[in-house]
Scaffold this motif. Structure first.
Motif, PDB file in Angstrom:
ATOM      1  N   LEU A  25       0.827  -1.207   0.000  1.00 19.90           N
ATOM      2  CA  LEU A  25       0.000   0.000   0.000  1.00 19.90           C
ATOM      3  C   LEU A  25       0.865   1.262   0.000  1.00 19.90           C
ATOM      4  CD1 LEU A  25      -2.833  -1.055   2.468  1.00 19.90           C
ATOM      5  CD2 LEU A  25      -3.015  -0.715  -0.003  1.00 19.90           C
ATOM      6  N   ILE A  26       1.957   1.216   0.729  1.00 17.33           N
ATOM      7  CA  ILE A  26       2.857   2.375   0.743  1.00 17.33           C
ATOM      8  C   ILE A  26       3.451   2.598  -0.645  1.00 17.33           C
ATOM      9  CG2 ILE A  26       5.075   3.208   1.624  1.00 17.33           C
ATOM     10  CD1 ILE A  26       4.313   1.893   4.314  1.00 17.33           C
ATOM     11  N   LEU A  27       3.900   1.532  -1.289  1.00 20.28           N
ATOM     12  CA  LEU A  27       4.467   1.662  -2.638  1.00 20.28           C
ATOM     13  C   LEU A  27       3.430   2.146  -3.643  1.00 20.28           C
ATOM     14  CD1 LEU A  27       6.752  -1.487  -2.819  1.00 20.28           C
ATOM     15  CD2 LEU A  27       7.452   0.901  -2.639  1.00 20.28           C
ATOM     16  N   LEU A  28       2.218   1.640  -3.542  1.00 24.10           N
ATOM     17  CA  LEU A  28       1.149   2.065  -4.443  1.00 24.10           C
ATOM     18  C   LEU A  28       0.835   3.547  -4.254  1.00 24.10           C
ATOM     19  CD1 LEU A  28      -0.951   1.223  -6.559  1.00 24.10           C
ATOM     20  CD2 LEU A  28      -2.503   0.716  -4.679  1.00 24.10           C
ATOM     21  N   GLY A  29       0.792   3.992  -3.011  1.00 24.41           N
ATOM     22  CA  GLY A  29       0.559   5.409  -2.736  1.00 24.41           C
ATOM     23  C   GLY A  29       1.676   6.279  -3.260  1.00 24.41           C
ATOM     24  N   SER A  30       2.902   5.783  -3.164  1.00 24.22           N
ATOM     25  CA  SER A  30       4.046   6.535  -3.659  1.00 24.22           C
ATOM     26  C   SER A  30       3.995   6.672  -5.177  1.00 24.22           C
ATOM     27  CB  SER A  30       5.336   5.830  -3.240  1.00 24.22           C
ATOM     28  OG  SER A  30       6.440   6.439  -3.827  1.00 24.22           O
ATOM     29  N   ILE A  31       3.621   5.622  -5.860  1.00 28.99           N
ATOM     30  CA  ILE A  31       3.521   5.662  -7.324  1.00 28.99           C
ATOM     31  C   ILE A  31       2.441   6.638  -7.757  1.00 28.99           C
ATOM     32  CG2 ILE A  31       2.883   4.310  -9.359  1.00 28.99           C
ATOM     33  CD1 ILE A  31       4.251   1.901  -7.971  1.00 28.99           C
ATOM     34  N   ALA A  37       2.244  14.315  -9.387  1.00 33.81           N
ATOM     35  CA  ALA A  37       3.189  15.433  -9.401  1.00 33.81           C
ATOM     36  C   ALA A  37       3.719  15.690 -10.803  1.00 33.81           C
ATOM     37  CB  ALA A  37       4.347  15.144  -8.453  1.00 33.81           C
ATOM     38  N   ASP A  38       3.868  14.660 -11.622  1.00 34.07           N
ATOM     39  CA  ASP A  38       4.381  14.830 -12.973  1.00 34.07           C
ATOM     40  C   ASP A  38       3.438  15.639 -13.851  1.00 34.07           C
ATOM     41  OD1 ASP A  38       6.638  13.435 -12.349  1.00 34.07           O
ATOM     42  OD2 ASP A  38       5.912  11.525 -13.190  1.00 34.07           O
ATOM     43  N   GLU A  39       2.148  15.567 -13.609  1.00 35.06           N
ATOM     44  CA  GLU A  39       1.181  16.281 -14.446  1.00 35.06           C
ATOM     45  C   GLU A  39       1.261  17.788 -14.255  1.00 35.06           C
ATOM     46  OE1 GLU A  39      -2.532  14.594 -13.394  1.00 35.06           O
ATOM     47  OE2 GLU A  39      -2.073  12.639 -14.265  1.00 35.06           O
TER      48      GLU A  39
END
Length: 107
Positions: A25-31, A37-39
């Motif tokens: 869940l932490i990794l999914l939230g980070s992705i 942020a890229d948008e």
């Protein structure tokens, strides 16, 4: 005693599954956070075409000339009587900007 080992091993396995689930869940939230942020990232010349605020804080490596070009204010020294020497501009200095030709933000 066999039941206690069995219960302990089940609890141990359950704690490992919970840890793996939490890590996922932490990794999914980070992705998701990185893709959002890229948008909204400003790229290339858009940084120089964004409008400046009326109150501007000088950044590292900036000069009055670069700020004047970026913000469209050729009269920075005249509008800021606290600047005694135009060559003595430092990061953190607060100046007033009055753009003569406002630039539009590119999208």
């Amino acid at each position: 005693m066999i039941k206690k080992l069995s219960i302990a091993s089940r609890a141990d396995a359950l704690s490992w599954y919970c840890a793996i689930l939490l890590l996922g869940l932490i990794l999914l939230g980070s992705i998701r956070e990185n893709s959002a942020a890229d948008e909204s990232t400003i790229r290339g010349s858009q940084l120089f075409d964004r409008p400046c605020d009326e109150i501007y804080v000088v950044g590292e490596g900036e000069t009055l000339h670069t700020i004047s070009d970026k913000c469209g204010d050729p009269f920075i020294v005249e509008m800021n009587p606290h600047i005694h020497d135009p060559d003595d501009v430092f990061p953190g200095l607060v100046i007033k900007i009055t753009p003569s030709n406002p630039r539009k933000f590119l999208r």
